[in-house]
Design a protein around this motif. Sequence first.
Motif, PDB file in Angstrom:
ATOM      1  N   GLN A  12      22.091  -5.426  67.497  1.00  0.00           N
ATOM      2  CA  GLN A  12      21.167  -6.464  67.040  1.00  0.00           C
ATOM      3  C   GLN A  12      20.449  -7.163  68.193  1.00  0.00           C
ATOM      4  O   GLN A  12      19.475  -7.869  67.985  1.00  0.00           O
ATOM      5  N   GLN A  49      25.866 -19.174  56.958  1.00  0.00           N
ATOM      6  CA  GLN A  49      25.318 -18.283  57.970  1.00  0.00           C
ATOM      7  C   GLN A  49      23.803 -18.459  58.058  1.00  0.00           C
ATOM      8  O   GLN A  49      23.132 -18.628  57.046  1.00  0.00           O
ATOM      9  N   TRP A  75      32.094  -2.502  64.473  1.00  0.00           N
ATOM     10  CA  TRP A  75      31.525  -3.842  64.273  1.00  0.00           C
ATOM     11  C   TRP A  75      30.945  -4.353  65.595  1.00  0.00           C
ATOM     12  O   TRP A  75      29.846  -4.893  65.632  1.00  0.00           O
ATOM     13  N   GLU A 133      24.866  -0.988  57.684  1.00  0.00           N
ATOM     14  CA  GLU A 133      23.456  -1.394  57.643  1.00  0.00           C
ATOM     15  C   GLU A 133      22.956  -1.885  58.991  1.00  0.00           C
ATOM     16  O   GLU A 133      21.772  -1.758  59.299  1.00  0.00           O
ATOM     17  N   ALA A 134      23.838  -2.440  59.808  1.00  0.00           N
ATOM     18  CA  ALA A 134      23.418  -3.004  61.096  1.00  0.00           C
ATOM     19  C   ALA A 134      23.311  -1.945  62.192  1.00  0.00           C
ATOM     20  O   ALA A 134      22.646  -2.176  63.197  1.00  0.00           O
ATOM     21  N   VAL A 187      26.883 -10.247  61.965  1.00  0.00           N
ATOM     22  CA  VAL A 187      27.181  -9.075  61.155  1.00  0.00           C
ATOM     23  C   VAL A 187      28.555  -9.302  60.521  1.00  0.00           C
ATOM     24  O   VAL A 187      29.554  -9.367  61.235  1.00  0.00           O
ATOM     25  N   PRO A 188      28.607  -9.421  59.189  1.00  0.00           N
ATOM     26  CA  PRO A 188      29.915  -9.565  58.541  1.00  0.00           C
ATOM     27  C   PRO A 188      30.780  -8.332  58.803  1.00  0.00           C
ATOM     28  O   PRO A 188      30.279  -7.228  58.969  1.00  0.00           O
ATOM     29  N   ARG A 189      32.080  -8.505  58.823  1.00  0.00           N
ATOM     30  CA  ARG A 189      33.008  -7.396  59.099  1.00  0.00           C
ATOM     31  C   ARG A 189      33.347  -6.659  57.808  1.00  0.00           C
ATOM     32  O   ARG A 189      34.497  -6.610  57.384  1.00  0.00           O
ATOM     33  N   THR A 190      32.301  -6.088  57.201  1.00  0.00           N
ATOM     34  CA  THR A 190      32.486  -5.254  56.016  1.00  0.00           C
ATOM     35  C   THR A 190      31.888  -3.886  56.305  1.00  0.00           C
ATOM     36  O   THR A 190      31.001  -3.752  57.154  1.00  0.00           O
ATOM     37  N   ARG A 244      21.364 -12.400  64.277  1.00  0.00           N
ATOM     38  CA  ARG A 244      22.017 -12.627  62.997  1.00  0.00           C
ATOM     39  C   ARG A 244      23.436 -12.069  63.039  1.00  0.00           C
ATOM     40  O   ARG A 244      23.659 -10.962  63.500  1.00  0.00           O
ATOM     41  N   LYS A 294      29.910  -2.104  54.478  1.00  0.00           N
ATOM     42  CA  LYS A 294      28.489  -2.106  54.129  1.00  0.00           C
ATOM     43  C   LYS A 294      27.650  -2.785  55.207  1.00  0.00           C
ATOM     44  O   LYS A 294      26.639  -2.237  55.659  1.00  0.00           O
ATOM     45  N   ALA A 295      28.056  -3.975  55.632  1.00  0.00           N
ATOM     46  CA  ALA A 295      27.271  -4.727  56.617  1.00  0.00           C
ATOM     47  C   ALA A 295      27.227  -4.006  57.962  1.00  0.00           C
ATOM     48  O   ALA A 295      26.185  -3.959  58.614  1.00  0.00           O
TER      49      ALA A 295
END
Length: 93
Positions: free
Chosen positions: A64, A4, A57, A26-27, A17-20, A15, A22-23
């Motif tokens: 972003q 990435q 997500w 944060e985004a 954004v991971p599909r978690t 950037r 937490k991520a």
Amino acid sequence: MSAQPEGPGRAGRVRPVPRTIKAIGEALTREKRARFYGEVLTAEQGPELDGVLERWWMDAVLDQVPGRRRRHADGVAGRNLVPLPEPRGESER
């Protein structure tokens, strides 16, 4: 090491954004983050949780994009709109 990118690549790219949980949290913007965690913490594992993560997500990814809020407000207010070209064949009818 990750494949990435560390930051924006070409102009306009953001950037990923991971599909978690937490991520995504944060985004998101501060005001959206509390709603997101509220939904995640009450969703049942399975399709319900998957749906919550998918919806938030997409919102996190769009958050972003630089200038998103301004462009959305302009569109809602009808300001700075760009005319779209007519589809091919429409002018021939």
